[in-house]
Design a protein around this motif. Structure first.
Motif, PDB file in Angstrom:
ATOM      1  N   ARG A 224      -2.499 -35.714-106.386  1.00  0.00           N
ATOM      2  CA  ARG A 224      -3.705 -36.034-107.128  1.00  0.00           C
ATOM      3  C   ARG A 224      -3.609 -37.510-107.490  1.00  0.00           C
ATOM      4  O   ARG A 224      -2.600 -37.968-108.008  1.00  0.00           O
ATOM      5  N   LEU A 225      -4.658 -38.265-107.194  1.00  0.00           N
ATOM      6  CA  LEU A 225      -4.600 -39.702-107.435  1.00  0.00           C
ATOM      7  C   LEU A 225      -5.819 -40.144-108.223  1.00  0.00           C
ATOM      8  O   LEU A 225      -6.931 -39.666-107.998  1.00  0.00           O
ATOM      9  N   ARG A 226      -5.564 -41.073-109.186  1.00  0.00           N
ATOM     10  CA  ARG A 226      -6.695 -41.729-109.848  1.00  0.00           C
ATOM     11  C   ARG A 226      -6.914 -43.034-109.095  1.00  0.00           C
ATOM     12  O   ARG A 226      -6.038 -43.908-109.092  1.00  0.00           O
ATOM     13  N   VAL A 227      -8.045 -43.137-108.437  1.00  0.00           N
ATOM     14  CA  VAL A 227      -8.291 -44.290-107.560  1.00  0.00           C
ATOM     15  C   VAL A 227      -9.696 -44.831-107.771  1.00  0.00           C
ATOM     16  O   VAL A 227     -10.559 -44.139-108.320  1.00  0.00           O
ATOM     17  N   SER A 228      -9.869 -46.029-107.302  1.00  0.00           N
ATOM     18  CA  SER A 228     -11.209 -46.604-107.377  1.00  0.00           C
ATOM     19  C   SER A 228     -11.328 -47.636-106.242  1.00  0.00           C
ATOM     20  O   SER A 228     -10.413 -48.444-106.047  1.00  0.00           O
ATOM     21  N   LEU A 230     -13.638 -44.295-105.524  1.00  0.00           N
ATOM     22  CA  LEU A 230     -13.233 -42.936-105.205  1.00  0.00           C
ATOM     23  C   LEU A 230     -13.630 -42.521-103.790  1.00  0.00           C
ATOM     24  O   LEU A 230     -12.821 -42.022-103.005  1.00  0.00           O
ATOM     25  N   ASP A 250     -12.973 -33.427-110.192  1.00  0.00           N
ATOM     26  CA  ASP A 250     -12.710 -33.908-111.557  1.00  0.00           C
ATOM     27  C   ASP A 250     -12.488 -35.417-111.606  1.00  0.00           C
ATOM     28  O   ASP A 250     -11.631 -35.883-112.352  1.00  0.00           O
ATOM     29  N   GLY A 251     -13.174 -36.166-110.787  1.00  0.00           N
ATOM     30  CA  GLY A 251     -13.017 -37.609-110.807  1.00  0.00           C
ATOM     31  C   GLY A 251     -11.703 -38.090-110.246  1.00  0.00           C
ATOM     32  O   GLY A 251     -11.274 -39.214-110.476  1.00  0.00           O
ATOM     33  N   ARG A 252     -11.002 -37.219-109.553  1.00  0.00           N
ATOM     34  CA  ARG A 252      -9.730 -37.604-108.938  1.00  0.00           C
ATOM     35  C   ARG A 252      -9.812 -37.308-107.450  1.00  0.00           C
ATOM     36  O   ARG A 252     -10.593 -36.466-107.007  1.00  0.00           O
ATOM     37  N   ARG A 254      -7.965 -35.578-104.409  1.00  0.00           N
ATOM     38  CA  ARG A 254      -6.957 -34.531-104.208  1.00  0.00           C
ATOM     39  C   ARG A 254      -6.688 -34.438-102.734  1.00  0.00           C
ATOM     40  O   ARG A 254      -7.604 -34.185-101.956  1.00  0.00           O
ATOM     41  N   SER A 277      -4.213 -46.093-109.810  1.00  0.00           N
ATOM     42  CA  SER A 277      -3.620 -46.234-111.147  1.00  0.00           C
ATOM     43  C   SER A 277      -2.758 -45.036-111.536  1.00  0.00           C
ATOM     44  O   SER A 277      -2.080 -45.074-112.553  1.00  0.00           O
ATOM     45  N   GLU A 278      -2.778 -43.970-110.736  1.00  0.00           N
ATOM     46  CA  GLU A 278      -1.987 -42.790-111.117  1.00  0.00           C
ATOM     47  C   GLU A 278      -1.791 -41.918-109.882  1.00  0.00           C
ATOM     48  O   GLU A 278      -2.735 -41.688-109.130  1.00  0.00           O
TER      49      GLU A 278
END
Ligand SMILES: Nc1ncnc2c1ncn2[C@@H]1O[C@H](COP(=O)(O)OP(=O)(O)OP(=O)(O)O)[C@@H](O)[C@H]1O
Ligand SMILES: [Mg+2]
Lengths: 303, 277
Positions: A224-228, A230, A250-252, A254, A277-278
């Protein structure tokens, strides 16, 4: 390869409609702690009773320590605890073990160490009927340990124990499962199985629906990654090596990929101008897997 | 096997109901065998005829055996039922079976334990009866002539054998009903009501004769009759009364032995085959 326990299409039917156990194929390797996981009424106790020769299978066969179930030469090398502890209520814990030791031809010198091992030595002179449930359970473990068994069959040994008692019992089982001793532990408690067992079989409605290590059962999981941005990241990831699926939820982002590839995926995304970022691995808990397997009847073999 | 029998004896020895039944059986011996007859004798015109023969050591074996064909049988029936039936209530069959010596082995061990227990019951009551006959004769100045050793031995063996037959009757009842209460109820119902009533009607309905001759009651009394249990003692035995027809002593032994073996085979078969849940 010689298995400690091996069943072939083992089945037990009660009447026409109750298929307590249906075509069960179990194989236990020497030295492993095998968790036999299933919801209430799944057929765990019925299976264990068949392995001990207490009840006869309707179909199929089983070998326990290379013997047919219930054969004295097999039983002499195993210790078992099936459902609720049952002893002579008016005899002391020590006398109860004395009776069993005499029947099994075990020297009496083994009684005290067995009682000490389960921490019951100071109440050994009291009548069984005066014991608390936890003490009764521990006496049953002591009875199973009298023979220094190669195989321990434990049916929900922590049933009815308080949290401290459960923790103690788990430590005990873990220590008992060390070395060459094989343990078959039935349970419906996930954390118990996760903590103790090398391998797990899930039984549901009498059938084995999954088998493997806890890791295997929980599966690879996903990254699961927080990216931009997306959408661009999803597009990129979908075409990367080893990625079988990429979606946004969920805004992530996957993605389904081997967990060892996390660093490479991260680098490739960053090189393509995506801000990361994650990154973390998301896995189903054993409980989620278990509920998924046991809330319907479908078979799903995990290898 | 010896170790297993010792274990079973331990089980029986530490059990309260064993001691209660032993107490009851001993008191019955003392009260019905000696105390009541003595009180009746005292209330009659004492002195004229002297102490009744049944209360003297010379007739010890006969008086000792009077109660065995029925009352001793019922006590033994309870012991047999308790030995096998309680294991169901406590759920201990599975504990025993998983220890592993084999179901037949455990069954035989239980029988061995029971055999010792019954021997204890027989010896204790014999000792009590000896004591009473001795004390009464001493007090009344009657002659003290003990029976020969072989007739005492025969009496002890006969008492034990009758108890063994009834105890073995209890085993299949307990195993079939998987418990104790129903088994004891059915056993007593059979011994008291079915055998008792049919035996009582034999003299008016001759067709029942051959049926009654196969009963535990008829064969039990026929076994002890040659050992000195008089016809009057048998027919005045209250609910255990019996007034014929008698069969030959050897026939009685054979029939009772057949019952014993049959009951035990049936129990062993059931125990071996049935699921333990
Ligand atoms: N003697 C019996 N007669 C009829 N049905 C039975 C018998 N024993 C078990 N069953 C049925 O077989 C099924 C499996 O029962 P079993 O006791 O093996 O379950 P279990 O997995 O041990 O459950 P639990 O976690 O509640 O102990 C149940 O549906 C039960 O009702
Ligand atoms: Mg169960």
């Amino acid at each position: 390869m010689e298995y400690v326990v091996e069943t072939l299409d083992l089945s037990k039917h009660y009447g026409e409609h109750i298929l307590a156990v249906e075509k069960l194929n179990l194989r236990l390797h020497r030295g492993e702690v095998y968790g036999f996981l299933g919801p209430n009424g799944a057929g765990k106790t019925t299976t264990l009773r068949m392995l001990l020769g207490l009840i006869r299978p309707t179909h199929g066969t089983a070998r326990v320590l290379s013997q047919p179930p219930g054969a004295p030469s097999g039983l002499a090398r195993l210790g078992a605890l099936v459902e609720t502890p049952a002893f002579y209520p008016y005899l002391s814990g020590r006398d109860n073990l004395n009776v069993l030791a005499r029947h099994a031809g075990i020297p009496r010198e083994r009684i005290l160490p067995a009682l000490e091992q389960v921490d019951l030595a100071d109440r050994a002179g009291d009548a069984f009927k005066t014991y608390s449930l936890g003490m009764k359970q521990r006496l049953e473990v002591a009875a199973a340990l009298l023979k220094d068994p190669e195989l321990l069959i434990l049916d929900e040994p922590t049933n009815g124990l308080d949290p401290a008692g459960m923790a103690e019992m788990r430590v005990l089982i873990k220590s008992l499962g060390q070395g060459n001793r094989t343990v078959l532990l039935s349970s419906h408690l996930m954390n118990e199985v996760e903590q103790i067992c090398d391998r797990v079989g899930v039984i549901h409605l009498g059938e084995l629906v999954a088998e493997g290590t806890v890791d295997e059962l929980r599966g690879q999981g996903r990254l699961r990654l927080r990216v931009s941005p997306l959408e661009q990241a999803r597009e990129l990831a979908a075409h990367m090596n080893g990625v079988t699926d990429a979606e946004v939820s969920d805004g992530r982002l996957r993605i389904a990929v081997d967990a060892g590839e996390a660093a490479r995926i991260n680098r490739e995304l960053v090189l393509a101008g995506v801000e990361v970022s994650e990154v973390y691995r998301e896995r189903d808990s054993l409980e989620t897997v278990f509920l998924g397997l046991t809330q319907n009847g479908s078979a799903n073999d995990v290898e | 096997m010896w170790n297993s029998i010792v274990a079973e004896v331990l089980l029986l020895r530490k059990r309260l109901s064993t001691w209660i039944l032993l107490g009851v059986w001993t008191i019955m011996h003392a009260v019905f065998g000696y105390v009541f007859p003595y009180v009746i004798y005292l209330n009659g015109d004492a002195g004229s005829a002297g102490l009744p023969a049944g209360l003297t050591p010379a007739r010890l074996v006969g008086t000792f055996l009077e109660g065995y064909p029925f009352f001793g049988g019922v006590i033994a029936l309870m012991l047999g039922v308790l030995a096998f039936g309680s294991e169901y209530g406590w759920g201990t069959w599975k504990t025993l079976y998983t220890q592993g010596p084999g179901r037949l082995h455990l069954f035989l061990a239980k029988l061995g334990g029971l055999a010792f227990l019954l021997a204890g019951f027989v010896l204790v009551t014999f000792a009590v009866d000896s004591l009473f006959s001795y004390a009464l004769s001493l007090g009344e100045g009657a002659p003290i002539d003990w029976p020969g050793v072989s007739s005492m031995a025969q009496g002890l063996v006969a008492g034990w054998f009758l108890m063994a037959v009834w105890a073995s009757f209890g085993a299949p009842l307990a195993v079939l009903s998987k418990g104790t209460s129903l088994a004891i109820g059915i056993g007593i119902l059979y011994g008291l009501v079915i055998e008792g009533l049919i035996s009582a009607f034999v003299n008016s309905v001759s067709a029942l004769r051959s049926v009654a001759e196969a009963f535990l009651r008829a064969n039990g009394y026929s076994l002890v009759q040659p050992l000195g249990v008089g016809g009057e003692a048998a027919s005045s035995n209250g609910p255990g009364a019996f007034s014929g027809p008698y069969v030959g002593g050897e026939q009685a032994v054979a029939v009772l032995a057949a019952y014993l073996v049959g009951f035990l085979l049936l129990s062993a078969l059931l125990l071996r085959r049935r699921d333990v849940t």
